[in-house]
Structure formats: C-alpha cells, structure tokens
Design an enzyme around this catalytic site. Structure first.
Site, PDB file in Angstrom:
ATOM      1  N   ASP A  22     -19.156 -97.463 -86.323  1.00 62.98           N
ATOM      2  CA  ASP A  22     -20.003 -97.497 -87.514  1.00 62.98           C
ATOM      3  C   ASP A  22     -20.249 -98.979 -87.842  1.00 62.98           C
ATOM      4  O   ASP A  22     -19.542 -99.858 -87.326  1.00 62.98           O
ATOM      5  CB  ASP A  22     -19.253 -96.793 -88.654  1.00 62.98           C
ATOM      6  CG  ASP A  22     -19.907 -97.008 -89.989  1.00 62.98           C
ATOM      7  OD1 ASP A  22     -21.122 -96.783 -90.086  1.00 62.98           O
ATOM      8  OD2 ASP A  22     -19.206 -97.409 -90.945  1.00 62.98           O
ATOM      9  N   ASP A  82     -21.748-100.449 -91.459  1.00 63.62           N
ATOM     10  CA  ASP A  82     -21.463-100.854 -92.845  1.00 63.62           C
ATOM     11  C   ASP A  82     -20.062-100.430 -93.259  1.00 63.62           C
ATOM     12  O   ASP A  82     -19.718 -99.245 -93.213  1.00 63.62           O
ATOM     13  CB  ASP A  82     -22.497-100.233 -93.789  1.00 63.62           C
ATOM     14  CG  ASP A  82     -23.892-100.760 -93.494  1.00 63.62           C
ATOM     15  OD1 ASP A  82     -24.050-101.989 -93.468  1.00 63.62           O
ATOM     16  OD2 ASP A  82     -24.796 -99.941 -93.258  1.00 63.62           O
ATOM     17  N   GLY A  99     -27.671 -93.586 -96.386  1.00 65.59           N
ATOM     18  CA  GLY A  99     -29.074 -93.921 -96.138  1.00 65.59           C
ATOM     19  C   GLY A  99     -29.707 -94.529 -97.381  1.00 65.59           C
ATOM     20  O   GLY A  99     -29.592 -93.979 -98.475  1.00 65.59           O
ATOM     21  N   LYS A 145     -32.958 -95.009 -98.260  1.00 63.09           N
ATOM     22  CA  LYS A 145     -34.066 -94.257 -98.873  1.00 63.09           C
ATOM     23  C   LYS A 145     -33.510 -93.049 -99.632  1.00 63.09           C
ATOM     24  O   LYS A 145     -33.936 -92.743-100.738  1.00 63.09           O
ATOM     25  CB  LYS A 145     -35.055 -93.797 -97.796  1.00 63.09           C
ATOM     26  CG  LYS A 145     -35.843 -94.926 -97.152  1.00 63.09           C
ATOM     27  CD  LYS A 145     -36.972 -94.421 -96.272  1.00 63.09           C
ATOM     28  CE  LYS A 145     -36.500 -93.784 -94.993  1.00 63.09           C
ATOM     29  NZ  LYS A 145     -35.942 -94.727 -94.008  1.00 63.09           N
ATOM     30  N   ASN A 147     -31.345-103.813 -89.882  1.00 57.67           N
ATOM     31  CA  ASN A 147     -30.157-104.327 -90.579  1.00 57.67           C
ATOM     32  C   ASN A 147     -28.993-104.537 -89.612  1.00 57.67           C
ATOM     33  O   ASN A 147     -28.174-105.433 -89.810  1.00 57.67           O
ATOM     34  CB  ASN A 147     -29.728-103.361 -91.678  1.00 57.67           C
ATOM     35  CG  ASN A 147     -30.767-103.241 -92.777  1.00 57.67           C
ATOM     36  OD1 ASN A 147     -31.626-104.112 -92.906  1.00 57.67           O
ATOM     37  ND2 ASN A 147     -30.710-102.171 -93.541  1.00 57.67           N
ATOM     38  N   ASP A 180     -15.146 -96.159 -91.587  1.00 61.33           N
ATOM     39  CA  ASP A 180     -14.506 -96.634 -92.827  1.00 61.33           C
ATOM     40  C   ASP A 180     -14.608 -95.626 -93.963  1.00 61.33           C
ATOM     41  O   ASP A 180     -14.017 -95.845 -95.013  1.00 61.33           O
ATOM     42  CB  ASP A 180     -15.162 -97.933 -93.314  1.00 61.33           C
ATOM     43  CG  ASP A 180     -16.569 -97.675 -93.834  1.00 61.33           C
ATOM     44  OD1 ASP A 180     -17.403 -97.165 -93.069  1.00 61.33           O
ATOM     45  OD2 ASP A 180     -16.819 -97.956 -95.018  1.00 61.33           O
TER      46      ASP A 180
HETATM   47  C1  XBP Z   1     -24.152 -96.825 -94.467  1.00 63.40           C
HETATM   48  C2  XBP Z   1     -25.154 -96.511 -95.463  1.00 63.40           C
HETATM   49  C3  XBP Z   1     -26.386 -97.297 -95.505  1.00 63.40           C
HETATM   50  C4  XBP Z   1     -26.399 -98.630 -96.151  1.00 63.40           C
HETATM   51  C5  XBP Z   1     -27.833 -99.080 -96.342  1.00 63.40           C
HETATM   52  O1  XBP Z   1     -23.360 -95.672 -94.178  1.00 63.40           O
HETATM   53  O2  XBP Z   1     -25.041 -95.577 -96.198  1.00 63.40           O
HETATM   54  O3  XBP Z   1     -27.276 -96.526 -96.226  1.00 63.40           O
HETATM   55  O4  XBP Z   1     -25.767 -98.549 -97.417  1.00 63.40           O
HETATM   56  O5  XBP Z   1     -28.588 -98.964 -95.207  1.00 63.40           O
HETATM   57  P1  XBP Z   1     -22.486 -95.611 -92.860  1.00 63.40           P
HETATM   58  P2  XBP Z   1     -30.176 -98.698 -95.232  1.00 63.40           P
HETATM   59  O6  XBP Z   1     -21.673 -96.867 -92.833  1.00 63.40           O
HETATM   60  O7  XBP Z   1     -21.598 -94.407 -93.033  1.00 63.40           O
HETATM   61  O8  XBP Z   1     -23.418 -95.471 -91.680  1.00 63.40           O
HETATM   62  O9  XBP Z   1     -30.709 -99.164 -96.542  1.00 63.40           O
HETATM   63  O10 XBP Z   1     -30.696 -99.483 -94.067  1.00 63.40           O
HETATM   64  O11 XBP Z   1     -30.398 -97.210 -95.050  1.00 63.40           O
HETATM   65 MG    MG Z   2     -19.558 -97.068 -93.016  1.00 60.87          MG
END
Ligand code: XBP
Ligand code: MG
Length: 228
Positions: free
Chosen positions: A9, A11, A52, A54, A124, A178
């Site tokens: 993953d 983020d 996500g 959006k 990103n 995470d």
């Molecule tokens: C990550 C997210 C993402 C980011 C923003 O979740 O939820 O939405 O916060 O990214 P994970 P975007 O780590 O579980 O994949 O704005 O590009 O969607």
């Molecule tokens: Mg994550």
C-alpha cells in the site's frame, strides 16, 4: 512456501502522507474553490474511513448538504487537490517510513519482486516516489492505483488486479498495509498481510493480519519469510 513478491500500500504504509500531505492539499483545493470546508487533523481521521479522494469529497459533501455535488465539480476539486499534493511534496519533506527502503532493497537483492496496490491516484504515487525514493519508481513491476478498478479498498479488487498483472497467486506474495480497509482488501484477495500501524490507524481492527507492528524497521525479509 516460496515468496515471489511483496505488495505495498502507499498512503500510511510507504510514507505518512495523510495528515501533512493529502489533508493539507484537500484544504487548499477547498479554499481555491471558495468552499468554507476545513478538514482538521481529527476530522480527517474519521474521513479516512472512506477510501479515495473523490469518494471522500462526495461523502463529506453529503454530510454538509442534501444537494449532491456534480461529478464534474468533484473531479475538478480532486484534480486541484492532487496538484496541491504534488506541490506540497516538492516543498515538504515527507520521507519513506523508517525501514521501508531497507526492506525494498533487501527484496530486490534477493530477487523478490515488488508491486503497489493503492487507492490513491497514479500521479500521487509517482509524486511520492520521485521525491522519497528518486531512484526507485522502476523497482515496482506493477503499480495498481486509483480508478484502475471500480471498487476501492476495502474491496479486494485492487489486490486481485495486481496479482493478475504479476501473474502470481496470493500464496506467492505478502501484502504490507497500515489500515483496516487495507487489511480487509488484501485478505479478501487471499493475501497474508503485515501491518505497521500509524497515528491514524492505531485503533483499527487488524484481525487476521499475520503481524502488526508499530514501525517497519525490524521487519526484514527473513521475518517476512517466516510468516508465510
Ligand atoms: C489511501 C486513500 C487515498 C488518499 C488520497 O488509502 O484513501 O484516498 O487519502 O488519494 P489506502 P486520492 O492507503 O488504503 O490505499 O485523493 O489520490 O484518491
Ligand atoms: Mg494506507
């Protein structure tokens, strides 16, 4: 069981991008658009339940008003947010979490393949890697990101998509996550999952994960192999 690939993953896992990266970028995009929305650190922790960007905007808009925002407006807001995110990464220092680089390098040296399975937008992922791991974007054989699947985490789709692209089964790989949504997604695809919690996910339910730690430092390839 031989270990063929590690699937990460992004983020919260590769780097702590949410509080000082995505959150701040969302707020800047809201201000640009003339919205009086301000996602403070605690509120953003609640909003992270919706994966996500959006989808998160849409969810919050529905809490604020019965009148839905148009898809176009949400898409524009989200694109502006991603531009702010990239600019923030260029100016701020959001490093990889401790131990991540070492684990990636160890896997590469051992011939274990690397991949990414994330909800975040592909641009990103590139922005983060270009700043935090400048030599490393090509280290990942497969990058599954954003809208490449319709159903985001906790649905298993993104991990299934990555496994298919790798040409591997879930028993050949380990997932690194995470969050609770991430663990549900990886486990839903049949993957053994290792979790490094962070400030936002400390109280999440990680039932079923093979290991839960506070930091990646100390999770080396030997430790991963012993868990699979
Ligand atoms: C990550 C997210 C993402 C980011 C923003 O979740 O939820 O939405 O916060 O990214 P994970 P975007 O780590 O579980 O994949 O704005 O590009 O969607
Ligand atoms: Mg994550």
């Amino acid at each position: 069981m031989p270990l063929h690939a590690l699937i990460f993953d992004v983020d919260g896992t590769l780097a702590d991008t949410e509080r000082d990266g995505h959150r701040v970028a969302f707020n800047r995009a809201f201000a640009d658009a003339g919205l009086d929305w301000d996602w403070d650190v605690d509120l953003y922790g609640d909003l992270l339940k919706v994966t996500g960007g959006k989808e998160r905007i849409q969810h919050y808009a529905a809490l604020r008003s019965p009148h839905p925002l148009s898809r176009d407006f949400i898409a524009q807001l989200h694109a502006a947010k991603n531009r702010h995110y990239e600019a923030l990464l260029a100016h701020n220092d959001i490093p990889l979490r401790p131990g991540v680089r070492e684990l990636l390098e160890e896997a590469r040296a051992a011939g274990v393949r690397l991949a990414i399975a994330t909800t975040t937008s592909p641009e990103n992922v590139s922005a983060l890697l270009s700043h935090a791991l400048p030599d490393g974007e090509h280290w990942f054989d497969v990058i599954g990101a954003g809208d490449v699947v319709a159903a985001k985490k906790p649905a298993p789709d993104i991990y299934e998509w990555v496994l298919k692209k790798l040409g591997l089964g879930p028993r050949d790989c380990v997932a690194f996550e995470d969050s609770e949504n991430g663990v549900r997604s990886a486990m839903g695809a049949g993957l053994k999952t290792i979790v490094a919690r962070n400030a936002y996910t400390r109280n999440h339910d990680f039932t079923g994960a093979v290991l839960v730690v506070e930091e990646w430092a100390g999770v080396d390839l030997g430790a991963v192999r012993r868990l699979v």
